[in-house]
Design a protein around this motif. Structure first.
Motif, mmCIF file in Angstrom:
data_model
loop_
_atom_site.group_PDB
_atom_site.id
_atom_site.type_symbol
_atom_site.label_atom_id
_atom_site.label_comp_id
_atom_site.label_asym_id
_atom_site.label_seq_id
_atom_site.Cartn_x
_atom_site.Cartn_y
_atom_site.Cartn_z
ATOM 1 N N ALA A 246 26.844 129.275 20.386
ATOM 2 C CA ALA A 246 26.502 127.997 21.013
ATOM 3 C C ALA A 246 25.026 127.712 20.774
ATOM 4 O O ALA A 246 24.191 128.611 20.862
ATOM 5 N N LEU A 247 24.735 126.477 20.468
ATOM 6 C CA LEU A 247 23.343 126.075 20.295
ATOM 7 C C LEU A 247 22.741 125.648 21.619
ATOM 8 O O LEU A 247 23.469 125.186 22.530
ATOM 9 N N PRO A 248 21.481 125.846 21.831
ATOM 10 C CA PRO A 248 20.535 126.160 20.759
ATOM 11 C C PRO A 248 20.290 127.660 20.555
ATOM 12 O O PRO A 248 19.751 128.054 19.534
ATOM 13 N N SER A 249 20.641 128.553 21.507
ATOM 14 C CA SER A 249 20.221 129.946 21.371
ATOM 15 C C SER A 249 21.272 130.932 21.864
ATOM 16 O O SER A 249 20.940 132.007 22.355
ATOM 17 N N GLY A 250 22.553 130.554 21.723
ATOM 18 C CA GLY A 250 23.586 131.460 22.163
ATOM 19 C C GLY A 250 23.701 132.688 21.274
ATOM 20 O O GLY A 250 23.208 132.732 20.147
ATOM 21 N N SER A 251 24.374 133.711 21.752
ATOM 22 C CA SER A 251 24.577 134.941 20.978
ATOM 23 C C SER A 251 25.722 134.751 19.989
ATOM 24 O O SER A 251 26.674 134.005 20.239
ATOM 25 N N TRP A 252 25.605 135.459 18.846
ATOM 26 C CA TRP A 252 26.657 135.389 17.829
ATOM 27 C C TRP A 252 27.901 136.105 18.325
ATOM 28 O O TRP A 252 27.840 137.180 18.903
ATOM 29 N N SER A 253 29.037 135.470 18.069
ATOM 30 C CA SER A 253 30.341 136.043 18.445
ATOM 31 C C SER A 253 31.225 136.083 17.201
ATOM 32 O O SER A 253 31.329 135.094 16.464
ATOM 33 N N THR A 254 31.821 137.270 16.925
ATOM 34 C CA THR A 254 32.674 137.412 15.749
ATOM 35 C C THR A 254 34.018 136.776 16.030
ATOM 36 O O THR A 254 34.726 137.151 16.973
ATOM 37 N N LYS A 255 34.385 135.817 15.202
ATOM 38 C CA LYS A 255 35.647 135.116 15.377
ATOM 39 C C LYS A 255 36.734 135.702 14.468
ATOM 40 O O LYS A 255 37.895 135.779 14.843
ATOM 41 N N THR A 256 36.356 136.083 13.285
ATOM 42 C CA THR A 256 37.265 136.785 12.379
ATOM 43 C C THR A 256 36.514 137.994 11.833
ATOM 44 O O THR A 256 35.477 137.845 11.191
ATOM 45 N N SER A 257 37.027 139.194 12.106
ATOM 46 C CA SER A 257 36.361 140.403 11.612
ATOM 47 C C SER A 257 36.631 140.548 10.121
ATOM 48 O O SER A 257 37.337 139.747 9.511
ATOM 49 N N THR A 258 36.059 141.599 9.525
ATOM 50 C CA THR A 258 36.150 141.796 8.077
ATOM 51 C C THR A 258 37.595 141.766 7.618
ATOM 52 O O THR A 258 38.431 142.562 8.054
ATOM 53 N N THR A 259 37.902 140.818 6.723
ATOM 54 C CA THR A 259 39.269 140.592 6.265
ATOM 55 C C THR A 259 39.281 140.513 4.746
ATOM 56 O O THR A 259 38.446 139.848 4.144
ATOM 57 N N SER A 260 40.227 141.184 4.130
ATOM 58 C CA SER A 260 40.310 141.190 2.665
ATOM 59 C C SER A 260 40.862 139.879 2.147
ATOM 60 O O SER A 260 41.748 139.271 2.742
ATOM 61 N N ILE A 261 40.312 139.485 0.979
ATOM 62 C CA ILE A 261 40.837 138.321 0.278
ATOM 63 C C ILE A 261 40.883 138.645 -1.204
ATOM 64 O O ILE A 261 40.250 139.584 -1.679
ATOM 65 N N GLY A 262 41.655 137.848 -1.951
ATOM 66 C CA GLY A 262 41.727 138.014 -3.396
ATOM 67 C C GLY A 262 40.541 137.361 -4.078
ATOM 68 O O GLY A 262 39.589 136.914 -3.432
ATOM 69 N N VAL A 263 40.610 137.305 -5.420
ATOM 70 C CA VAL A 263 39.486 136.757 -6.170
ATOM 71 C C VAL A 263 39.364 135.248 -5.999
ATOM 72 O O VAL A 263 38.316 134.673 -6.224
ATOM 73 N N SER A 264 40.443 134.584 -5.585
ATOM 74 C CA SER A 264 40.389 133.161 -5.278
ATOM 75 C C SER A 264 41.416 132.897 -4.192
ATOM 76 O O SER A 264 42.621 132.988 -4.433
#
Length: 478
Positions: A379-397
């Protein structure tokens, strides 16, 4: 016996009485000493028969010079009544020839007679047999190192032998033989000319009679070259990955990531020379050394690695090896979309959910590369970062769409997307990725202090007027 000269002795009446004669007899010649032994006789010979017995007890004198040497002749008396010949001087001497073996003897004599016999003088010369001297020779055969040079000798005597030797430039002499007769041959090794492709060779022949040197040593020079085939060489150019991450994760060379360990192996100079320099070039980079590490390769496809070795004759050999570099670019987000939505992901400007759509691209690297992505918001202007999607694998496209909850219509939010592949590259998007407050045509509230067009005011009474999520914000009169 050879007659050197005969001088007529003429009477006052004009009649010939006799002759003053000099005879020289050449004897043994010495080839080693370049000399001829001679014997000689100076004498008076009465030839007239119509004169009585001329005689005198008074002293007569004579002089003699042979080959420039005065010879003493004793005074004498004579009686030609009983003897028609009067020997004045006999002897022997050794005559030294000229350096080329030739020699002509000059001689002169005079006689001063007492009594009625006339006086007289005479001179002459005698050419002696030429003594054989130093042999001559010619050079033939190859004018290159590694092949035979021939020496053909023309000797003046069949008893002569010869010492044959050679040297390069002003270097030391190398003796080929000390007993050559009419020919000799030798081969100059390539090692004799280590720092040039050509030089001057001098061949010298000294003539001998037995153990005695005959004349001066004869020399001849010619140009000698090192064959064009005598060049430096090396086995190959070795190459390997310097960046351990690329090596362990991909195992192939990668554009914009790989650095190379390079080395020239098995280098040797042309016979007799020494290596003076190395050079390796690849992808526009040059290392002037036998080995080295490149900077990052900026090109892809088939690349030439060229190695060059140069020796002290300034001759070079180059070889080429080829490598394949896989094309690579850092992960990119080809498209991205962010909007407010309902819980089902349907876009709604007054929704409390966030709908995020992305399309990520990474380099395949022969299907050895993989990537992940992560989504965070605050949240702006100074909220803390929240992970919405953790590390997820994807292909080359690959395209991804997510709907996230918890975004009140009265607040603005900032999103961040991170895409990472095996080589650690990442794309971070957050500076322009904003989720605005809820969208309305016109808003007036907070006791009439704050107003906005197209959205709810972000900070209540902080602003007098807002227009759009990136619109004009005023604090005070316009």
């Amino acid at each position: 016996m050879a007659r050197v000269f005969t001088t007529n002795l003429i009477m006052a009446s004009g009649s010939k009485w006799g002759e003053l004669r000099l005879d020289i007899n050449p004897g043994t010649q010495s080839i080693p000493n370049n000399t001829t032994a001679i014997t000689y006789e100076l004498y008076l010979q009465r030839t007239a028969t119509n004169f009585g017995g001329y005689w005198s007890d008074n002293t007569s004198t004579a002089s003699l010079t042979i080959n420039g040497t005065p010879i003493t002749v004793s005074s004498f008396t004579y009686n030609f009544g009983t003897n028609y010949k009067k020997s004045l001087k006999t002897g022997s001497m050794t005559i030294t020839h000229n350096a080329d073996g030739t020699k002509t003897i000059s001689a002169s004599a005079s006689v001063s007679m007492a009594g009625n016999v006339p006086s007289g003088s005479g001179s002459g010369s005698l050419a002696l047999t030429t003594i054989p001297r130093a042999s001559s020779f010619t050079l033939g055969g190859s004018t290159q190192t590694g092949s035979a040079v021939t020496v053909t000798i023309s000797r003046a005597s069949t008893s002569f032998t010869h010492r044959v030797r050679w040297r390069i430039g002003s270097g030391s002499w190398t003796t080929v033989t000390s007993n050559a007769t009419t020919s000799s041959s030798f081969t100059v090794p390539h090692t004799a000319i280590p720092n040039s492709t050509s030089a001057t060779i001098t061949v010298a022949v000294q003539t001998y009679s037995g153990t005695t040197a005959i004349g001066s040593e004869q020399t001849s020079t010619r140009a000698l070259t090192v064959p064009a085939s005598i060049v430096p060489n090396f086995t190959t150019i070795t190459h390997s990955e310097y960046v351990s991450l690329v090596n362990t994760q991909i195992g192939e060379y990668v554009q914009n990531k790989s650095r190379l360990n390079l080395a020239i192996t098995g280098a040797s100079a042309g016979s007799g020379a020494s290596i003076t320099s190395y050079q390796i070039t690849v992808d526009g980079q040059t290392a002037n050394s036998q080995s080295g590490i490149t900077q990052v390769l900026i090109s892809s496809g088939t690349l030439d690695i060229v190695g060059t070795v140069t020796d002290s004759r300034n001759r070079s050999t180059s070889k080429t090896v080829q490598i394949t570099v896989l094309p690579y670019h850092e992960p990119t987000l080809e498209s991205i979309g962010l909007s407010r939505a309902t819980s089902t992901g349907t876009q709604d400007p007054f929704g409390t959910f966030a709908r995020l759509s992305i399309k990520a691209m990474v380099s395949s690297l022969n299907s050895k590369n993989t990537a992940t992505y992560q989504v965070r918001s605050r949240a702006l202007p100074s909220g803390s970062w929240s992970t919405k999607t953790s590390t997820t694998s994807i292909g080359v496209s690959e395209s991804k769409t997510h709907t996230y909850s918890g975004y009140t219509v009265t607040n603005e939010y900032q999103f961040e997307v991170l895409v990472t592949d095996k080589l650690g590259s990442q794309t971070i998007v957050n500076d322009l990725l904003f989720l605005s407050t809820g969208g309305v045509p016109f808003f007036s509230g907070y006791d009439g202090i704050a107003s906005s067009f197209g959205k709810i005011p972000t900070n209540g009474a902080t602003y007098d007027l807002e227009i759009g999520d990136k619109g004009l914000k005023l604090d005070g009169p316009l």
